[in-house]
Scaffold this active site. Structure first.
Site, PDB file in Angstrom:
ATOM      1  CG  HIS A 282      30.206  36.445  40.782  1.00 15.36           C
ATOM      2  ND1 HIS A 282      30.938  35.336  41.453  1.00 15.36           N
ATOM      3  CD2 HIS A 282      30.585  36.555  39.590  1.00 15.36           C
ATOM      4  CE1 HIS A 282      32.047  34.974  40.355  1.00 15.36           C
ATOM      5  NE2 HIS A 282      31.702  35.753  39.517  1.00 15.36           N
ATOM      6  CB  SER A 439      28.958  38.367  48.786  1.00 12.86           C
ATOM      7  OG  SER A 439      28.359  37.464  47.898  1.00 12.86           O
ATOM      8  CG  HIS A 440      31.555  35.919  45.021  1.00  8.31           C
ATOM      9  ND1 HIS A 440      31.139  34.824  44.489  1.00  8.31           N
ATOM     10  CD2 HIS A 440      31.440  35.792  46.269  1.00  8.31           C
ATOM     11  CE1 HIS A 440      30.714  33.983  45.194  1.00  8.31           C
ATOM     12  NE2 HIS A 440      30.990  34.409  46.652  1.00  8.31           N
ATOM     13  CG  LEU A 441      32.924  42.637  46.146  1.00 12.53           C
ATOM     14  CD1 LEU A 441      33.200  43.656  47.074  1.00 12.53           C
ATOM     15  CD2 LEU A 441      31.550  42.965  45.303  1.00 12.53           C
TER      16      LEU A 441
END
Ligand SMILES: Cc1cc2nc3c(=O)[nH]c(=O)nc-3n(C[C@H](O)[C@H](O)[C@H](O)COP(=O)(O)OP(=O)(O)OC[C@H]3O[C@@H](n4cnc5c(N)ncnc54)[C@H](O)[C@@H]3O)c2cc1C
Ligand code: SF4
Length: 502
Positions: A282, A439-441
């Site tokens: 994201h 940061s959202h993986l």
């Protein structure tokens, strides 16, 4: 029970357990505590050091040094170099995140079922049950009004004026005092990162925690994962320490993150046509709104407001995110008097961000010194979403009363007024013009029923191997469009319950 911290060079350290869990973040700590509660002997092996919250550095650069993975220096390779941010410490990224707790949307289980043959109503029900438990255990609560802070209140006002749905966030935080320091670690012990709860419980239940211990490879006996090995790394100097070897009587659970898990599997010789593929994220960026009255964004919850109204169309999440002065300064162009003048506005700035539910898929591979290499370039459709997100955040600022915004886009003026938002809508489609982070993986060891496109099945079990389970963000085959920690934890518990039943 024991915590084995850094060991200097000398005799190798040997440990044995029923289950060896690699990585102590959202997935690893949840897997470890679930297995320990089931009566198993667990060894939790973590690359980073155990930091006492009272000793968190309190500054951004200190946090990057002590808590972040390689100073936050992992960057995407592609058209733009965007940071891929994660932690490397006992507790993993839960130590530096904002603890936002969002349930997995139902449409995600439907999508996984449709596209991957996993998920569906059964998994939705199990994940829902587990998320109830985790919310209780980690004290999920809505940001208290007293800790909301002006930035979050203004965002709510802006969304209301624009007529879209938004809400105060629910987070795993017990009595937030609004110190605005989640990204540097919550030294007041309010944020329920896993180093405060699940990991101590693993120790209490007779498990071992081995810190400053990056796993080099998974050890196999034939096709059975039989343990892990590596070498201690000094928490400050990174000097090499003793070798360690941790034997697993039953299984190795890999939970080293969406970048490190595929890299670890690759350097351990695991063969899968899907390994390192389907990496998603994201990506997002922040816009500063400039207000007449002081906002003092660092007073109040670091993140306290969100909107998921645009999750499916065009595919965005909006949030507040308060950052400290040094990070604001890092984004301001200019020097001397000009910089000082811009910095004087700091108290009047609120930063709000968007995160794109990007369809772009990248890859992860194992690089030099075991550093994951992430190849990722946003495609055109995602860049268009990215621009829309920026315009939406800008309009929300103006609806909340901002006099100007600072977009931070290469080629655009330093400040834009309310009549200039179209410049963002028509902004460049080149990712290099934006200051974004990932940061959202997700993905890299994607789960699914078909081994040609999946590394593991819908219970995290690696295809072609015995006793090898993956239990972190890397198994998630799609992006979620919401903050992922709750989903990762629930899947890790689900997979661990299954292991106990084997
Ligand atoms: C700044 C920031 C804010 C965020 N805020 C939120 C939020 O508010 N809510 C939310 O839902 N999500 C949030 N996220 C995302 C969320 O924190 C992650 O999705 C989640 O922590 C990932 O869990 P994981 O178990 O896959 O990996 P991690 O939590 O990153 O844990 C992986 C662990 O494995 C260790 N490790 C890696 N390699 C090895 C090795 N070789 N040997 C041993 N150990 C190893 C790492 O050091 C790390 O401790 C945020 C992320 C960031 C960066
Ligand atoms: S805002 Fe401050 S008190 Fe609240 S959870 Fe974050 S660091 Fe802790």
């Amino acid at each position: 029970m024991s915590h084995i911290a850094f060991q200097p060079k000398g005799r190798a350290i040997e440990v044995e357990a029923d289950y060896v869990v690699v990585g102590s973040g959202a997935g690893g700590a949840t897997a470890a505590v679930t297995l320990a509660r089931g009566g198993a002997k667990v060894a939790l092996v973590e690359a980073g050091a155990w930091r006492d919250p009272q000793d968190y550095p309190g500054s951004t650069y200190g946090a990057m040094r002590d808590l972040f993975d390689d100073w936050g220096s992992t960057i995407t390779r592609g058209r733009a170099f965007w940071p891929v941010v994660q932690a490397r410490t006992v507790g993993g990224t839960t130590v530096i995140n904002c603890a936002i707790c969002v349930r997995t949307p139902d449409d995600i289980f439907e999508q996984w079922d449709r596209e991957r043959g996993v998920g569906g109503p059964r998994m939705a029900k199990e994940v829902g049950r587990i998320q109830d438990e985790i919310e209780r255990e980690l004290c999920a609560e809505v940001v208290p009004e007293a800790a909301a802070g002006r930035s979050n209140i203004l965002a709510m006002k802006g969304a209301r004026a624009m007529g879209y749905d938004s809400h105060a966030m629910t987070r795993y935080v017990k009595g937030c005092v609004g110190s605005g320091q989640c990204l540097q670690g919550c030294s007041s012990l309010r944020k329920q990162s896993t180093n405060l709860n699940y990991i101590p419980e693993v120790l209490e239940r007779g498990g071992d925690v081995i810190s400053s211990a990056p796993v080099k490879r998974i050890l196999f006996e034939g096709r059975r994962a039989a343990g892990v090995s590596g070498r201690f790394s000094h928490p400050v100097t990174r000097a090499r320490g003793a070798d360690f070897r941790v034997r697993a009587r039953k299984a190795v659970v890999v939970a080293a993150s969406a970048t490190h898990s595929p890299a670890l599997l690759m350097r351990s010789g695991v063969k899968s046509p899907a390994l390192g593929k389907f990496f998603r994220a994201h990506p997002g960026t922040g816009i500063f709104g400039c207000y007449d009255d002081p906002v003092d964004m660092n007073i109040g919850a670091t993140q306290g407001w969100a909107s998921t109204a645009f999750r499916t169309d065009p595919g965005l999440k909006l949030e507040t995110l308060s950052i400290p002065l040094e990070m604001v300064a890092g984004r301001l162009p200019g020097g001397g008097d000009l910089l000082m003048e811009r910095l004087r506005e700091y108290r009047h700035i609120a930063m709000w961000v968007h995160a794109v539910r990007a369809e772009t898929a990248g890859t992860v591979s194992n690089g030099w010194f075991d550093k994951p290499v992430v190849r990722y370039t946003l495609n055109r459709a995602d860049m268009e979403r990215f621009r829309k997100g920026m315009a939406l955040v800008a309009r929300t600022h103006f609806a909340a009363g901002a006099k100007a915004i600072v977009p931070g886009v290469y080629g655009l003026p330093y400040k834009l007024g309310p009549d200039e938002v179209r410049l963002l809508e028509e902004g460049p489609l080149d990712p290099r013009c934006y200051v974004a982070i990932l940061s959202h993986l997700f993905g890299g060891c994607a789960m699914g029923r078909d081994p040609t496109i999946s590394v593991c099945d819908g219970r995290g079990r690696a295809y072609g191997y015995e006793g090898l389970v993956i239990a972190d963000a890397s198994v998630i085959p799609t992006n979620l469009g919401v903050n992922p920690q709750h989903t990762i934890m629930a899947l890790a518990r689900l997979f661990s319950e299954e292991l106990l039943g084997d």
